[in-house]
Design a protein around this motif. Structure first.
Motif, PDB file in Angstrom:
ATOM      1  N   MET A  61       6.384  -9.975   3.703  1.00 34.04           N
ATOM      2  CA  MET A  61       6.075 -10.575   2.409  1.00 34.04           C
ATOM      3  C   MET A  61       4.585 -10.839   2.220  1.00 34.04           C
ATOM      4  O   MET A  61       4.206 -11.575   1.304  1.00 34.04           O
ATOM      5  CB  MET A  61       6.863 -11.889   2.266  1.00 34.04           C
ATOM      6  N   SER A  62       3.752 -10.267   3.065  1.00 30.94           N
ATOM      7  CA  SER A  62       2.303 -10.410   2.890  1.00 30.94           C
ATOM      8  C   SER A  62       1.777  -9.386   1.890  1.00 30.94           C
ATOM      9  O   SER A  62       2.403  -8.357   1.643  1.00 30.94           O
ATOM     10  CB  SER A  62       1.582 -10.266   4.237  1.00 30.94           C
ATOM     11  N   GLU A  63       0.602  -9.683   1.354  1.00 32.84           N
ATOM     12  CA  GLU A  63       0.012  -8.842   0.304  1.00 32.84           C
ATOM     13  C   GLU A  63      -0.379  -7.465   0.829  1.00 32.84           C
ATOM     14  O   GLU A  63      -0.829  -7.336   1.971  1.00 32.84           O
ATOM     15  CB  GLU A  63      -1.223  -9.560  -0.268  1.00 32.84           C
ATOM     16  N   ARG A  64      -0.201  -6.472  -0.001  1.00 33.47           N
ATOM     17  CA  ARG A  64      -0.575  -5.107   0.365  1.00 33.47           C
ATOM     18  C   ARG A  64      -2.082  -4.906   0.221  1.00 33.47           C
ATOM     19  O   ARG A  64      -2.725  -5.514  -0.628  1.00 33.47           O
ATOM     20  CB  ARG A  64       0.144  -4.090  -0.526  1.00 33.47           C
ATOM     21  N   THR A  65      -2.598  -4.006   1.047  1.00 33.31           N
ATOM     22  CA  THR A  65      -4.013  -3.649   0.950  1.00 33.31           C
ATOM     23  C   THR A  65      -4.194  -2.217   1.429  1.00 33.31           C
ATOM     24  O   THR A  65      -3.444  -1.745   2.284  1.00 33.31           O
ATOM     25  CB  THR A  65      -4.872  -4.607   1.789  1.00 33.31           C
ATOM     26  N   LEU A  66      -5.154  -1.516   0.880  1.00 39.17           N
ATOM     27  CA  LEU A  66      -5.307  -0.086   1.159  1.00 39.17           C
ATOM     28  C   LEU A  66      -6.049   0.197   2.454  1.00 39.17           C
ATOM     29  O   LEU A  66      -5.862   1.252   3.053  1.00 39.17           O
ATOM     30  CB  LEU A  66      -6.038   0.597  -0.009  1.00 39.17           C
ATOM     31  N   GLU A  67      -6.888  -0.724   2.896  1.00 37.97           N
ATOM     32  CA  GLU A  67      -7.743  -0.445   4.046  1.00 37.97           C
ATOM     33  C   GLU A  67      -7.735  -1.614   5.031  1.00 37.97           C
ATOM     34  O   GLU A  67      -7.225  -2.693   4.737  1.00 37.97           O
ATOM     35  CB  GLU A  67      -9.183  -0.183   3.575  1.00 37.97           C
ATOM     36  N   GLY A  68      -8.322  -1.349   6.223  1.00 37.55           N
ATOM     37  CA  GLY A  68      -8.544  -2.426   7.180  1.00 37.55           C
ATOM     38  C   GLY A  68      -7.440  -2.598   8.197  1.00 37.55           C
ATOM     39  O   GLY A  68      -7.063  -3.718   8.516  1.00 37.55           O
ATOM     40  N   TYR A  69      -6.953  -1.477   8.783  1.00 35.23           N
ATOM     41  CA  TYR A  69      -5.898  -1.552   9.806  1.00 35.23           C
ATOM     42  C   TYR A  69      -6.454  -1.292  11.210  1.00 35.23           C
ATOM     43  O   TYR A  69      -5.690  -1.209  12.162  1.00 35.23           O
ATOM     44  CB  TYR A  69      -4.778  -0.568   9.476  1.00 35.23           C
ATOM     45  N   ASP A  70      -7.762  -1.126  11.316  1.00 37.46           N
ATOM     46  CA  ASP A  70      -8.376  -1.012  12.639  1.00 37.46           C
ATOM     47  C   ASP A  70      -8.302  -2.371  13.337  1.00 37.46           C
ATOM     48  O   ASP A  70      -8.106  -3.406  12.705  1.00 37.46           O
ATOM     49  CB  ASP A  70      -9.832  -0.562  12.503  1.00 37.46           C
ATOM     50  N   LEU A  71      -8.482  -2.364  14.664  1.00 41.83           N
ATOM     51  CA  LEU A  71      -8.248  -3.595  15.436  1.00 41.83           C
ATOM     52  C   LEU A  71      -9.298  -4.667  15.163  1.00 41.83           C
ATOM     53  O   LEU A  71      -8.996  -5.857  15.260  1.00 41.83           O
ATOM     54  CB  LEU A  71      -8.182  -3.263  16.925  1.00 41.83           C
ATOM     55  N   ASN A  72     -10.516  -4.273  14.821  1.00 40.18           N
ATOM     56  CA  ASN A  72     -11.503  -5.294  14.448  1.00 40.18           C
ATOM     57  C   ASN A  72     -11.073  -6.022  13.176  1.00 40.18           C
ATOM     58  O   ASN A  72     -11.139  -7.251  13.095  1.00 40.18           O
ATOM     59  CB  ASN A  72     -12.881  -4.661  14.247  1.00 40.18           C
ATOM     60  N   GLU A 169       6.167   4.776   3.702  1.00 38.41           N
ATOM     61  CA  GLU A 169       5.497   5.761   2.857  1.00 38.41           C
ATOM     62  C   GLU A 169       4.228   5.191   2.244  1.00 38.41           C
ATOM     63  O   GLU A 169       3.219   5.889   2.113  1.00 38.41           O
ATOM     64  CB  GLU A 169       6.465   6.272   1.796  1.00 38.41           C
ATOM     65  N   TYR A 170       4.268   3.928   1.862  1.00 44.29           N
ATOM     66  CA  TYR A 170       3.063   3.288   1.340  1.00 44.29           C
ATOM     67  C   TYR A 170       1.980   3.266   2.419  1.00 44.29           C
ATOM     68  O   TYR A 170       0.832   3.671   2.194  1.00 44.29           O
ATOM     69  CB  TYR A 170       3.376   1.866   0.873  1.00 44.29           C
ATOM     70  N   LEU A 171       2.349   2.789   3.622  1.00 50.62           N
ATOM     71  CA  LEU A 171       1.356   2.659   4.683  1.00 50.62           C
ATOM     72  C   LEU A 171       0.784   4.019   5.086  1.00 50.62           C
ATOM     73  O   LEU A 171      -0.422   4.162   5.271  1.00 50.62           O
ATOM     74  CB  LEU A 171       1.979   1.963   5.893  1.00 50.62           C
ATOM     75  N   PHE A 172       1.645   5.028   5.209  1.00 52.06           N
ATOM     76  CA  PHE A 172       1.177   6.325   5.702  1.00 52.06           C
ATOM     77  C   PHE A 172       0.430   7.146   4.668  1.00 52.06           C
ATOM     78  O   PHE A 172      -0.521   7.840   4.988  1.00 52.06           O
ATOM     79  CB  PHE A 172       2.343   7.137   6.242  1.00 52.06           C
ATOM     80  N   TYR A 173       0.872   7.081   3.438  1.00 52.29           N
ATOM     81  CA  TYR A 173       0.326   8.011   2.443  1.00 52.29           C
ATOM     82  C   TYR A 173      -0.644   7.370   1.462  1.00 52.29           C
ATOM     83  O   TYR A 173      -1.291   8.067   0.697  1.00 52.29           O
ATOM     84  CB  TYR A 173       1.477   8.672   1.686  1.00 52.29           C
ATOM     85  N   GLN A 174      -0.751   6.047   1.461  1.00 56.50           N
ATOM     86  CA  GLN A 174      -1.654   5.418   0.492  1.00 56.50           C
ATOM     87  C   GLN A 174      -2.738   4.565   1.151  1.00 56.50           C
ATOM     88  O   GLN A 174      -3.688   4.173   0.481  1.00 56.50           O
ATOM     89  CB  GLN A 174      -0.850   4.568  -0.496  1.00 56.50           C
TER      90      GLN A 174
END
Length: 253
Positions: A61-72, A169-174
């Motif tokens: 239930m957390s907000e979606r975001t397009l970037e920033g999945y690196d460990l830093n 699909e959201y995480l992988f393609y967007q």
């Protein structure tokens, strides 16, 4: 549904036993959510600790975001979450991708941690780990769910399956998640891991593809113990009470 603002984004959290003297913070894996802990593991830990769980960005239930999945970026989020909740120092446990976040947190901000538990943290350089990212498809998910059901005895209904498909699909393609994870392939070679001083418990399934990653970390982290448990990558779902009791005992002693 408690939602707080962290780094200007909505983050879903759950807390148990707020009055306890020490806090355990739990991080779930990729394509999962805090429910992996909430129903079976967190209540056992809450007998002795303040327990905090949160949904990673674009999960649960957390907000979606397009970037920033690196460990830093993921550890920047975790650090900010601790600041918002006024948590000076915590016991930290992470499962799968959450284990990588927990390990990165221990490397970057050791002053924020008491002890560390890594459950089935994979080696980002492992071909099978990266292959899962590359080969994702609806067919793969259905295959995964079939095996997940087989090993966890948990059946996933059509509505849950569709909801998970939409999230994947959201995480992988967007989003940038594939690119960000590939860039982390050298993480286990970071020299800082060899100099870590935190007491660390490594929990891996004896039949898991990730067990070799656990052996690697055991060699690198001086103050670590590796415990192989019956099961595979799904051990927190297969044996939640056992996991909870082992983790609780480690944090208490």
């Amino acid at each position: 549904m408690p939602v707080i603002k962290v780094n200007h984004r909505d983050v879903h959290i759950q807390e148990l036993n707020k009055g306890a003297a020490e806090t355990v913070l739990l991080i779930h894996g990729m394509f999962s959510n805090l429910s992996v802990y909430y129903f079976n593991i967190a209540p056992v830990l809450a007998e002795h600790f303040h327990v905090v769980m949160y949904d990673l960005k674009s999960h649960g239930m957390s907000e979606r975001t397009l970037e920033g999945y690196d460990l830093n970026s993921m550890t920047d989020d975790l650090y900010a979450l601790m600041e918002v909740l006024k948590l000076e120092k915590v016991h930290l446990a992470g499962y799968s991708f959450g284990g990588l976040i927990a390990l990165k947190m221990a490397v970057r901000f050791p002053e924020k941690l008491r002890k560390l538990v890594l459950i089935e943290a994979p080696d980002p350089n492992d071909d099978k780990t990266r292959g899962i990212i590359e080969e994702y498809s609806r067919e793969f998910l259905e295959h995964y769910v079939a095996n997940f059901t087989d090993t966890t005895k948990v059946k996933m209904g059509k509505r849950q399956m569709d909801r998970n498909h939409r999230m994947y699909e959201y995480l992988f393609y967007q989003t940038s998640i594939k690119k960000d994870m590939i860039q982390e392939s050298g993480f286990f070679s970071a020299p800082e891991i060899n100099t870590m001083q935190k007491d660390t418990l490594l929990l891996y399934g004896s039949a898991s593809n990730c067990l070799e990653a656990g052996k690697q970390l055991h060699q690198k982290i001086r103050k670590s113990d590796l415990i192989p448990l019956d099961g595979d990558h799904n051990i927190p779902i297969q044996e939640p009470v056992m996991i909870a009791e082992i983790v609780s005992g480690f944090f208490k002693n």
